[in-house]
Design an enzyme around this catalytic site. Sequence first.
Site, mmCIF file in Angstrom:
data_model
loop_
_atom_site.group_PDB
_atom_site.id
_atom_site.type_symbol
_atom_site.label_atom_id
_atom_site.label_comp_id
_atom_site.label_asym_id
_atom_site.label_seq_id
_atom_site.Cartn_x
_atom_site.Cartn_y
_atom_site.Cartn_z
ATOM 1 C CB CYS A 85 -0.857 0.079 1.244
ATOM 2 S SG CYS A 85 -2.123 -1.139 1.321
ATOM 3 N NE ARG A 132 6.867 1.866 -1.728
ATOM 4 C CZ ARG A 132 7.300 1.752 -0.485
ATOM 5 N NH1 ARG A 132 6.677 0.992 0.362
ATOM 6 N NH2 ARG A 132 8.349 2.404 -0.093
ATOM 7 C CD1 TRP A 169 -0.420 -6.354 -2.875
ATOM 8 C CD2 TRP A 169 -0.520 -6.851 -0.692
ATOM 9 N NE1 TRP A 169 -0.021 -7.658 -2.717
ATOM 10 C CE2 TRP A 169 -0.078 -7.991 -1.389
ATOM 11 C CE3 TRP A 169 -0.663 -6.930 0.688
ATOM 12 C CZ2 TRP A 169 0.233 -9.185 -0.756
ATOM 13 C CZ3 TRP A 169 -0.366 -8.128 1.326
ATOM 14 C CH2 TRP A 169 0.080 -9.227 0.600
ATOM 15 C CG ASN A 215 -0.217 2.069 3.735
ATOM 16 O OD1 ASN A 215 -1.201 2.049 2.993
ATOM 17 N ND2 ASN A 215 0.942 2.603 3.402
ATOM 18 N N GLY A 216 -1.704 -1.117 6.623
ATOM 19 C CA GLY A 216 -1.552 -1.955 7.799
ATOM 20 C C GLY A 216 -2.770 -2.834 8.024
ATOM 21 C CD GLU A 225 16.621 -14.868 -4.464
ATOM 22 O OE1 GLU A 225 15.958 -15.218 -3.479
ATOM 23 O OE2 GLU A 225 16.364 -13.844 -5.118
ATOM 24 C CE LYS A 251 14.077 -13.507 -7.097
ATOM 25 N NZ LYS A 251 14.073 -12.437 -6.233
ATOM 26 C CD GLU A 268 10.020 -13.243 -5.847
ATOM 27 O OE1 GLU A 268 9.856 -12.585 -4.818
ATOM 28 O OE2 GLU A 268 11.076 -13.195 -6.506
ATOM 29 C CG HIS A 323 16.762 -38.223 2.661
ATOM 30 N ND1 HIS A 323 16.903 -39.393 3.356
ATOM 31 C CD2 HIS A 323 18.014 -37.741 2.484
ATOM 32 C CE1 HIS A 323 18.186 -39.612 3.610
ATOM 33 N NE2 HIS A 323 18.886 -38.619 3.085
ATOM 34 C CE LYS A 326 11.795 -3.979 -4.549
ATOM 35 N NZ LYS A 326 12.517 -5.173 -5.004
HETATM 36 N N1 HGA Z 1 -5.889 -3.725 5.570
HETATM 37 C C1 HGA Z 1 -6.127 -2.726 4.575
HETATM 38 C C2 HGA Z 1 -4.826 -2.104 4.087
HETATM 39 C C3 HGA Z 1 -3.917 -3.172 3.527
HETATM 40 C C4 HGA Z 1 -2.469 -2.748 3.373
HETATM 41 O O1 HGA Z 1 -1.884 -1.953 4.110
HETATM 42 N N2 HGA Z 1 -1.751 -3.330 2.387
HETATM 43 O O2 HGA Z 1 -0.373 -3.027 2.190
HETATM 44 C C5 HGA Z 1 -6.942 -3.266 3.430
HETATM 45 O O3 HGA Z 1 -7.018 -4.493 3.219
HETATM 46 O O4 HGA Z 1 -7.536 -2.467 2.711
#
Ligand code: HGA
Length: 610
Positions: A2, A27, A75, A100-101, A483, A487, A490, A506, A605
């Site tokens: 985010c 990001r 995100w 964000n969070g 790694e 890659k 991803e 094994h 990111k």
């Molecule tokens: N939890 C919030 C914000 C998500 C977030 O910070 N993503 O990096 C949401 O889901 O909208």
Amino acid sequence: MCGIVGAVAQRDVSEILVEGLKRLEYRGYDSAGVAILDDEGNIGRARRVGKVQELDNALIEQPISGGTGIAHTRWATHGEPSERNAHPHLSCDEIAVVHNGIIENHVELRERLRGLGYVFASDTDTEVICHLVHHEMKSADSLLAAVQATVKQLHGAYGTVVMDKRQPQRLVVARSGSPLVIGYGVGEHFVASDQLALLPVTRRFAFLEEGDVAEVTRREVTIFDTDGNPVEREITESNVTHDAGDKGQYRHYMMKEIFEQPAALQRTLDGRLANGAVLPEAFGDNAAELLAQVKHVQIIACGTSYHAGMTARYWLEQHAGVSCNVEIASEFRYRRSHVFPNSLLVTISQSGETADTLAALRLAKEMGYMASLTICNVPGSSLVRESDMAYMMKAGAEIGVASTKAFTVQLAALAMLTGAIGAHNGMTAETQAALVQSLQMLPSKVEQALGLDDAIAALAEDFADKHHALFLGRGDQYPIAMEGALKLKEISYIHAEAYASGELKHGPLALIDADMPVIVVAPNNELLEKLKSNVEEVRARGGLMYVFADVDAKFESDDTMKVINVPHCDEFIAPIIYTLPLQLLSYYVALIKGTDVDQPRNLAKSVTVE
Ligand code: HGA
């Protein structure tokens, strides 16, 4: 992950907000939105799923303008990526919030707010912040007081910006667990989750600290700590550059960054090696004294950085005479562990804001580690500010979500750490000098390895129709195989796994057939003969192999095996050199598969949520 941008100015801020979001695009995100308070005191909002360009197009068609605004790239953590879940969220068309969070007690808060009559328009945890501020405004005498009362009720992590149409020309921001920076202009102020977003409008920044709440108006920024006391946070002049706009001759940032590795490695080595030794000052002004006392190293990291740490464990135990543990940050922080005497805690993170790594550092500080060191690419980031020592990587901005140059620079830093710690634990002057000489050869050896580009592009065709791949390595090449697998996963979405090749028998040998390509990293080291036996085990079961090998390792291509000769190099730097063909392989496979190389699906990111 985010991104947040906010602005309070006399001019229209819509372009500033959208440009800021574009600068945070690398990001990774799934939707974007903006809310602006216009001169009539109304909040205009636009949100779109997909790229910021979609939002930009929407704003061209139907402009929203005004002097105070907030914007966000989301995100999703709670609620699917959709327009209704995109930020900013509104409460009663009066309060707008970006966040964000993760708010961990959102279920309980949601129930309480529903009881108070609030109707939820999204599935996000974020929306509780919005209604809670609105509710608190009923008894508070300012937006600042309402936000201060709100954050006391939140459990979890937030970087949040709040706007209220009844209190125009101001934003209130709060930080706990997700970074926020204030940008100082002339007669205007800005906020963002990363200074990169604000570079077109200012270079003067103050980083909020944990628990800070700030009121930002055109003329003033007032910051309060967790206890509500006014505090000063240092304003620094940033010299960060943003080269995100320029892919140069390359089609993708990832390719540009792969080819930047010789220069990035040269930059990271410059001035840090002298007279056949590593200068401990590379790790900070106070590092010489601290590193001299280290007897054990605990490395904490996530993803690609974790693989760098895994490689360093081989180096530190073999050459530096100290024991070393490496752990994924999200595991370390929730497990009981023990601290050895004279233990150095090392965190590794490109962004310096990786939420799990930061939480692990904070936890470790309470556990009695002798000192903490971070290996990080972003000056001023939380890990840098909160660690006793910092090694600044100087890799330059890394835009591709899949890390490339940051990884090899992290390895170079960890090789230097091996020298700096080893110097006090029995590493001879000759070994130290040999290590330094290998490091000095790194940029040119990496340049040579990049010469495999065409050969690997051709090889990638073989992978286009594959759904699985197995990577094998031994010793310090095992993390490199990990790694390589990461890659490929991803960016090409091919399921890939890595094994220490001694483990084949094994279990994973059961998977071998002609549809499972096996990629082997085989430098000429003391484990070569063992590795050759593992290769035979695969061949005997009809597996198809791709072997990246030293010429002297004497592998030859045949019907079951394609051999790619990697330039000969000193054993110490071989993990760095063998990383390059694996990066190129994943890039070319992704290209053939037509995936979004720089912003692969579902990934971000800088992972600022837990
Ligand atoms: N939890 C919030 C914000 C998500 C977030 O910070 N993503 O990096 C949401 O889901 O909208």
